[in-house]
Design a protein around this motif. Structure first.
Motif, PDB file in Angstrom:
ATOM      1  N   PHE A 201      -0.868  11.342 -13.974  1.00 36.38           N
ATOM      2  CA  PHE A 201       0.060  10.353 -14.514  1.00 36.38           C
ATOM      3  C   PHE A 201       0.948  10.942 -15.617  1.00 36.38           C
ATOM      4  O   PHE A 201       1.990  10.371 -15.927  1.00 36.38           O
ATOM      5  N   ASP A 202       0.556  12.080 -16.175  1.00 34.82           N
ATOM      6  CA  ASP A 202       1.451  12.778 -17.098  1.00 34.82           C
ATOM      7  C   ASP A 202       2.669  13.317 -16.356  1.00 34.82           C
ATOM      8  O   ASP A 202       3.721  13.548 -16.960  1.00 34.82           O
ATOM      9  N   ARG A 203       2.513  13.507 -15.065  1.00 37.91           N
ATOM     10  CA  ARG A 203       3.622  14.004 -14.224  1.00 37.91           C
ATOM     11  C   ARG A 203       4.258  12.868 -13.425  1.00 37.91           C
ATOM     12  O   ARG A 203       4.911  13.095 -12.417  1.00 37.91           O
ATOM     13  N   GLN A 204       4.094  11.637 -13.900  1.00 38.47           N
ATOM     14  CA  GLN A 204       4.651  10.451 -13.245  1.00 38.47           C
ATOM     15  C   GLN A 204       4.193  10.337 -11.797  1.00 38.47           C
ATOM     16  O   GLN A 204       4.955   9.977 -10.903  1.00 38.47           O
ATOM     17  N   GLY A 205       2.913  10.634 -11.577  1.00 35.14           N
ATOM     18  CA  GLY A 205       2.357  10.473 -10.245  1.00 35.14           C
ATOM     19  C   GLY A 205       2.257   9.007  -9.862  1.00 35.14           C
ATOM     20  O   GLY A 205       2.157   8.128 -10.712  1.00 35.14           O
ATOM     21  N   PRO A 206       2.278   8.707  -8.566  1.00 33.04           N
ATOM     22  CA  PRO A 206       2.220   7.317  -8.105  1.00 33.04           C
ATOM     23  C   PRO A 206       0.788   6.791  -8.055  1.00 33.04           C
ATOM     24  O   PRO A 206      -0.174   7.566  -8.054  1.00 33.04           O
ATOM     25  N   VAL A 207       0.679   5.482  -8.000  1.00 37.04           N
ATOM     26  CA  VAL A 207      -0.595   4.833  -7.749  1.00 37.04           C
ATOM     27  C   VAL A 207      -0.413   3.934  -6.531  1.00 37.04           C
ATOM     28  O   VAL A 207       0.590   3.233  -6.412  1.00 37.04           O
ATOM     29  N   ARG A 208      -1.346   4.006  -5.607  1.00 39.36           N
ATOM     30  CA  ARG A 208      -1.280   3.201  -4.380  1.00 39.36           C
ATOM     31  C   ARG A 208      -2.071   1.915  -4.599  1.00 39.36           C
ATOM     32  O   ARG A 208      -3.246   1.940  -4.978  1.00 39.36           O
ATOM     33  N   THR A 209      -1.424   0.770  -4.353  1.00 40.15           N
ATOM     34  CA  THR A 209      -2.064  -0.516  -4.598  1.00 40.15           C
ATOM     35  C   THR A 209      -1.919  -1.428  -3.384  1.00 40.15           C
ATOM     36  O   THR A 209      -0.921  -1.387  -2.668  1.00 40.15           O
ATOM     37  N   TRP A 210      -2.939  -2.248  -3.185  1.00 39.96           N
ATOM     38  CA  TRP A 210      -2.868  -3.250  -2.125  1.00 39.96           C
ATOM     39  C   TRP A 210      -1.815  -4.291  -2.488  1.00 39.96           C
ATOM     40  O   TRP A 210      -1.626  -4.628  -3.665  1.00 39.96           O
ATOM     41  N   CYS A 211      -1.129  -4.821  -1.481  1.00 38.01           N
ATOM     42  CA  CYS A 211      -0.117  -5.846  -1.739  1.00 38.01           C
ATOM     43  C   CYS A 211      -0.070  -6.816  -0.582  1.00 38.01           C
ATOM     44  O   CYS A 211      -0.569  -6.543   0.520  1.00 38.01           O
ATOM     45  N   ASP A 212       0.523  -7.962  -0.838  1.00 33.67           N
ATOM     46  CA  ASP A 212       0.806  -8.912   0.222  1.00 33.67           C
ATOM     47  C   ASP A 212       2.119  -8.506   0.883  1.00 33.67           C
ATOM     48  O   ASP A 212       2.971  -7.872   0.248  1.00 33.67           O
ATOM     49  N   PRO A 213       2.339  -8.886   2.155  1.00 35.73           N
ATOM     50  CA  PRO A 213       3.571  -8.472   2.850  1.00 35.73           C
ATOM     51  C   PRO A 213       4.841  -8.851   2.106  1.00 35.73           C
ATOM     52  O   PRO A 213       5.829  -8.126   2.147  1.00 35.73           O
ATOM     53  N   ILE A 214       4.831  -9.979   1.400  1.00 36.76           N
ATOM     54  CA  ILE A 214       6.045 -10.425   0.720  1.00 36.76           C
ATOM     55  C   ILE A 214       6.362  -9.560  -0.501  1.00 36.76           C
ATOM     56  O   ILE A 214       7.466  -9.587  -1.032  1.00 36.76           O
ATOM     57  N   GLU A 215       5.394  -8.765  -0.971  1.00 31.32           N
ATOM     58  CA  GLU A 215       5.588  -7.921  -2.147  1.00 31.32           C
ATOM     59  C   GLU A 215       5.423  -6.445  -1.782  1.00 31.32           C
ATOM     60  O   GLU A 215       4.807  -5.677  -2.513  1.00 31.32           O
ATOM     61  N   SER A 216       5.969  -6.046  -0.660  1.00 25.27           N
ATOM     62  CA  SER A 216       5.687  -4.718  -0.120  1.00 25.27           C
ATOM     63  C   SER A 216       6.675  -3.638  -0.559  1.00 25.27           C
ATOM     64  O   SER A 216       6.658  -2.532  -0.024  1.00 25.27           O
ATOM     65  N   ARG A 217       7.536  -3.897  -1.538  1.00 25.22           N
ATOM     66  CA  ARG A 217       8.489  -2.887  -2.007  1.00 25.22           C
ATOM     67  C   ARG A 217       7.820  -1.993  -3.047  1.00 25.22           C
ATOM     68  O   ARG A 217       7.131  -2.476  -3.950  1.00 25.22           O
ATOM     69  N   HIS A 218       8.010  -0.690  -2.937  1.00 27.68           N
ATOM     70  CA  HIS A 218       7.503   0.236  -3.940  1.00 27.68           C
ATOM     71  C   HIS A 218       8.250  -0.012  -5.262  1.00 27.68           C
ATOM     72  O   HIS A 218       9.468  -0.222  -5.264  1.00 27.68           O
TER      73      HIS A 218
END
Length: 253
Positions: A201-218
């Motif tokens: 996260f010091d290198r602005q790495g991503p985190v993968r999270t569960w979402c509902d289809p309506i909120e599926s934008r990164h």
């Protein structure tokens, strides 16, 4: 534009400049056009058809070409230098919400970003998406080098292209639930630090999270350290075995 159509436009305007008082395209104007350019009616019809696909800018637009600019910051800074010119509409720039990256001193290393540009029937160098249609083209990019991914119409696809370049292995990270409270957030962050590579996260790495289809934008800036929250659609979980057996029995009755 073909030279004969350029000639028509020039003669058209010159006749306006020299015609006697009267309607702009009245009988007097048409008579003078017949003398100056007998084929003007045919050329006018061709120009009307060609104007659906040709670029209708001015010579002042030509220097705005960003052919020499590559990478997220170079592209956006070129856009800023020419944003008051008509053709700046068709220059790549940082996606909405990321513009500040070009104003700040970038941290060392590779950081993900997304470039975007409108795509319509007048976008230079691209086939028309269809008369009257408009979309947004996007590319994954990097703030630390000249990397640019392929053209995409999906924002999420462009983000993932950028992450493939800047954070190899991100697709293998565990998928986590987003915390629902501040107390849960503290435990959540400890869990992330334990399950992600050191310094991720010091290198602005991503985190993968569960979402509902309506909120599926990164989402840019939502991960610890300011990286992407990569939305993963929650797949339907199979029903427990006892419930499956009950349903099967109901179906046999």
């Amino acid at each position: 534009m073909p030279e004969d159509l350029v000639e028509y436009v020039l003669v058209h305007e010159l006749v306006h400049a020299t015609q006697p008082p009267g309607p702009d395209h009245g009988r007097a104007w048409q008579t003078r056009m017949d003398v100056a350019l007998p084929s003007w009616r045919h050329r006018k019809a061709r120009l009307a058809e060609a104007s659906k696909t040709i670029w209708r800018g001015t010579l002042a637009d030509v220097p705005t070409s960003d052919a020499g600019a590559r990478g997220a910051l170079a592209r956006h800074r070129h856009y800023l230098a020419h944003r008051n010119e008509p053709a700046s509409r068709y220059l790549w720039s940082l996606a909405t919400g990321q513009e500040h990256l070009a104003r700040e001193t970038p941290p060392p290393g590779h950081r993900p970003a997304v470039l975007e540009m409108p795509w319509d029937e007048h976008t230079p160098g691209y086939p028309s998406p269809g008369p009257g249609k408009w979309r947004m083209l996007r590319r994954g990019a990097c703030t630390g080098c000249a990397f640019e991914g392929p053209d995409r119409t999906s924002y999420n696809d462009a983000v993932e292209d950028a992450l493939d370049h800047t954070h190899a292995g991100w697709r293998d990270l565990p998928i986590v639930e987003w915390p629902r409270s501040s107390s849960a957030a503290r435990a959540w962050r400890s869990h992330l630090d334990a399950t992600h590579p050191p310094g991720w996260f010091d290198r602005q790495g991503p985190v993968r999270t569960w979402c509902d289809p309506i909120e599926s934008r990164h989402r840019f800036g939502r991960a610890p350290g300011g990286g992407y929250m990569v939305a993963v659609r929650r797949e339907e979980e199979p029903a427990p075995q006892a419930l499956q057996l009950s349903l099967q029995e109901d179906g046999r009755r």
